[in-house]
Design a protein around this motif. Structure first.
Motif, PDB file in Angstrom:
ATOM      1  N   PRO A   1      51.362  17.243 -65.939  1.00 55.38           N
ATOM      2  CA  PRO A   1      50.372  16.899 -66.747  1.00 55.38           C
ATOM      3  C   PRO A   1      50.200  15.510 -67.080  1.00 55.38           C
ATOM      4  O   PRO A   1      50.858  14.724 -66.608  1.00 55.38           O
ATOM      5  CB  PRO A   1      51.166  17.388 -68.166  1.00 55.38           C
ATOM      6  N   VAL A   2      48.773  15.158 -67.215  1.00 51.94           N
ATOM      7  CA  VAL A   2      48.368  13.727 -67.405  1.00 51.94           C
ATOM      8  C   VAL A   2      47.779  13.547 -68.976  1.00 51.94           C
ATOM      9  O   VAL A   2      47.391  14.431 -69.696  1.00 51.94           O
ATOM     10  CB  VAL A   2      47.118  13.473 -66.582  1.00 51.94           C
TER      11      VAL A   2
ATOM     12  N   GLY B   1      36.286  17.212 -72.601  1.00 55.50           N
ATOM     13  CA  GLY B   1      35.586  17.982 -71.433  1.00 55.50           C
ATOM     14  C   GLY B   1      36.444  17.538 -70.068  1.00 55.50           C
ATOM     15  O   GLY B   1      36.943  16.502 -70.015  1.00 55.50           O
ATOM     16  N   ILE B   2      36.163  18.454 -69.240  1.00 57.59           N
ATOM     17  CA  ILE B   2      36.302  18.219 -67.798  1.00 57.59           C
ATOM     18  C   ILE B   2      35.234  18.466 -67.001  1.00 57.59           C
ATOM     19  O   ILE B   2      34.220  19.398 -67.044  1.00 57.59           O
ATOM     20  CB  ILE B   2      37.466  19.003 -67.192  1.00 57.59           C
ATOM     21  N   GLU B   3      34.887  17.548 -66.081  1.00 62.83           N
ATOM     22  CA  GLU B   3      33.788  17.657 -64.976  1.00 62.83           C
ATOM     23  C   GLU B   3      34.666  17.807 -63.475  1.00 62.83           C
ATOM     24  O   GLU B   3      35.214  16.953 -63.286  1.00 62.83           O
ATOM     25  CB  GLU B   3      32.944  16.258 -65.039  1.00 62.83           C
ATOM     26  N   GLY B   4      34.263  19.044 -62.932  1.00 64.47           N
ATOM     27  CA  GLY B   4      34.945  19.108 -61.762  1.00 64.47           C
ATOM     28  C   GLY B   4      36.321  19.701 -62.217  1.00 64.47           C
ATOM     29  O   GLY B   4      36.422  20.613 -63.206  1.00 64.47           O
ATOM     30  N   GLY B   5      37.403  19.770 -61.346  1.00 63.44           N
ATOM     31  CA  GLY B   5      38.654  20.072 -61.763  1.00 63.44           C
ATOM     32  C   GLY B   5      38.583  21.682 -62.210  1.00 63.44           C
ATOM     33  O   GLY B   5      39.238  21.976 -62.994  1.00 63.44           O
ATOM     34  N   ASP B   6      38.449  22.516 -61.112  1.00 61.89           N
ATOM     35  CA  ASP B   6      38.663  23.639 -61.299  1.00 61.89           C
ATOM     36  C   ASP B   6      40.242  24.185 -61.498  1.00 61.89           C
ATOM     37  O   ASP B   6      40.884  23.497 -61.007  1.00 61.89           O
ATOM     38  CB  ASP B   6      38.247  24.552 -59.987  1.00 61.89           C
ATOM     39  N   GLY B   7      40.461  25.051 -62.452  1.00 62.45           N
ATOM     40  CA  GLY B   7      41.552  25.420 -62.710  1.00 62.45           C
ATOM     41  C   GLY B   7      42.327  24.519 -63.605  1.00 62.45           C
ATOM     42  O   GLY B   7      43.664  24.657 -63.844  1.00 62.45           O
ATOM     43  N   CYS B   8      41.748  23.617 -64.126  1.00 61.94           N
ATOM     44  CA  CYS B   8      42.304  22.553 -65.058  1.00 61.94           C
ATOM     45  C   CYS B   8      41.871  22.659 -66.542  1.00 61.94           C
ATOM     46  O   CYS B   8      40.734  23.366 -66.916  1.00 61.94           O
ATOM     47  CB  CYS B   8      41.873  21.171 -64.691  1.00 61.94           C
TER      48      CYS B   8
ATOM     49  N   THR C   1      45.973  16.144 -73.133  1.00 63.41           N
ATOM     50  CA  THR C   1      46.672  16.546 -72.179  1.00 63.41           C
ATOM     51  C   THR C   1      45.927  17.303 -71.090  1.00 63.41           C
ATOM     52  O   THR C   1      45.351  18.358 -71.481  1.00 63.41           O
ATOM     53  CB  THR C   1      48.117  17.290 -72.640  1.00 63.41           C
ATOM     54  N   LEU C   2      46.031  16.993 -69.884  1.00 63.62           N
ATOM     55  CA  LEU C   2      45.232  17.534 -68.858  1.00 63.62           C
ATOM     56  C   LEU C   2      46.454  18.243 -67.918  1.00 63.62           C
ATOM     57  O   LEU C   2      47.540  17.563 -67.473  1.00 63.62           O
ATOM     58  CB  LEU C   2      44.719  16.785 -68.061  1.00 63.62           C
ATOM     59  N   THR C   3      46.113  19.675 -67.847  1.00 67.19           N
ATOM     60  CA  THR C   3      47.009  20.319 -66.877  1.00 67.19           C
ATOM     61  C   THR C   3      46.228  21.158 -65.952  1.00 67.19           C
ATOM     62  O   THR C   3      44.968  21.602 -66.350  1.00 67.19           O
ATOM     63  CB  THR C   3      47.822  21.201 -67.786  1.00 67.19           C
ATOM     64  N   CYS C   4      46.630  21.264 -64.730  1.00 71.83           N
ATOM     65  CA  CYS C   4      46.073  22.007 -63.581  1.00 71.83           C
ATOM     66  C   CYS C   4      46.735  22.963 -62.826  1.00 71.83           C
ATOM     67  O   CYS C   4      48.154  22.501 -62.776  1.00 71.83           O
ATOM     68  CB  CYS C   4      45.204  20.909 -62.554  1.00 71.83           C
ATOM     69  N   VAL C   5      46.308  24.119 -62.762  1.00 68.61           N
ATOM     70  CA  VAL C   5      47.140  24.905 -61.960  1.00 68.61           C
ATOM     71  C   VAL C   5      46.618  24.919 -60.386  1.00 68.61           C
ATOM     72  O   VAL C   5      45.506  24.916 -60.245  1.00 68.61           O
ATOM     73  CB  VAL C   5      47.033  26.436 -62.423  1.00 68.61           C
ATOM     74  N   SER C   6      47.347  24.963 -59.494  1.00 67.11           N
ATOM     75  CA  SER C   6      47.097  24.886 -58.115  1.00 67.11           C
ATOM     76  C   SER C   6      46.700  26.456 -57.568  1.00 67.11           C
ATOM     77  O   SER C   6      47.331  27.148 -57.963  1.00 67.11           O
ATOM     78  CB  SER C   6      48.073  24.154 -57.245  1.00 67.11           C
ATOM     79  N   GLY C   7      45.684  26.267 -56.761  1.00 69.41           N
ATOM     80  CA  GLY C   7      45.203  27.566 -56.466  1.00 69.41           C
ATOM     81  C   GLY C   7      45.842  28.215 -55.209  1.00 69.41           C
ATOM     82  O   GLY C   7      46.195  28.945 -54.717  1.00 69.41           O
TER      83      GLY C   7
END
Length: 191
Positions: free
Chosen positions: A113-114, A134-141, A185-191
């Motif tokens: 997380p960021v 918001g988020i620009e790009g960042g699929d899965g985030c 808090t930015l969280t991303c799941v890896s594909g």
């Protein structure tokens, strides 16, 4: 000074977090003082002519040395940000709204997380994340917003005001702004 804030987390084509677009909407009183100081909107109709808008563009991007831009990112430690890049300045009702981009010095994969926090350490400026996140790009985030606990932060401030000698407060106000900071808090799941 009170600033409503919006944050857009920007990913590059490689899927790395590369920048944060920051929107600042200045409170009406500060807007009025700034317009008067810059001798803009002499007819007081709240509408700026194109030349006036051009004069206003980037007014808040002339940062003194050492100013961090009141934006802090953390992911397993502090994340270094490059200087701001002005995007737009406009009037919305009684408020000046400016948008700028803060590139990360090094784009990063988001494995952990960021945390993104806008705040003034000295709390001269009160930022509140009340505009879009918001988020620009960042699929899965996903970006989630946690509002500051203002009551707890006020208690910390009050305690410091009673324990720090008055002479010190006049020259070195305690850095309490972080306690008043909203957190994205930015969280991303890896594909």
């Amino acid at each position: 000074m009170f600033i409503d804030t919006g944050l857009k987390l920007v990913f590059d084509e490689e899927g790395q977090l590369s920048a944060v677009d920051v929107t600042w909407a200045y409170d009406p009183l500060y807007t009025l003082l700034l317009l008067e100081d810059m001798r803009l909107d002499p007819d007081l109709d709240g509408v700026l002519e194109p030349a006036e808008l051009e004069q206003l563009q980037g007014f808040d991007m002339k940062w003194i040395e050492g100013f961090e831009g009141d934006l802090y990112l953390e992911a397993d430690g502090p994340v270094a940000l490059a200087p701001p890049q002005p995007i737009e300045t406009r009037m919305e009702g009684e408020k000046i709204v400016s948008v700028h981009r803060r590139p990360l010095e090094t784009p990063m994969d988001v494995r952990n997380p960021v945390k993104v926090r806008p705040f003034d350490p000295g709390y001269f400026t009160a930022y509140a994340v009340t505009l879009d996140v918001g988020i620009e790009g960042g699929d899965g985030c996903d970006a989630t917003l946690e509002m500051a606990d203002i009551a707890a932060a006020s208690d910390i401030l009050e305690e410091l005001l009673f324990t720090v000698p008055q002479a010190q407060l006049e020259t070195d106000f305690p850095a309490v702004g972080e306690h008043f900071a909203d957190t994205v808090t930015l969280t991303c799941v890896s594909g």
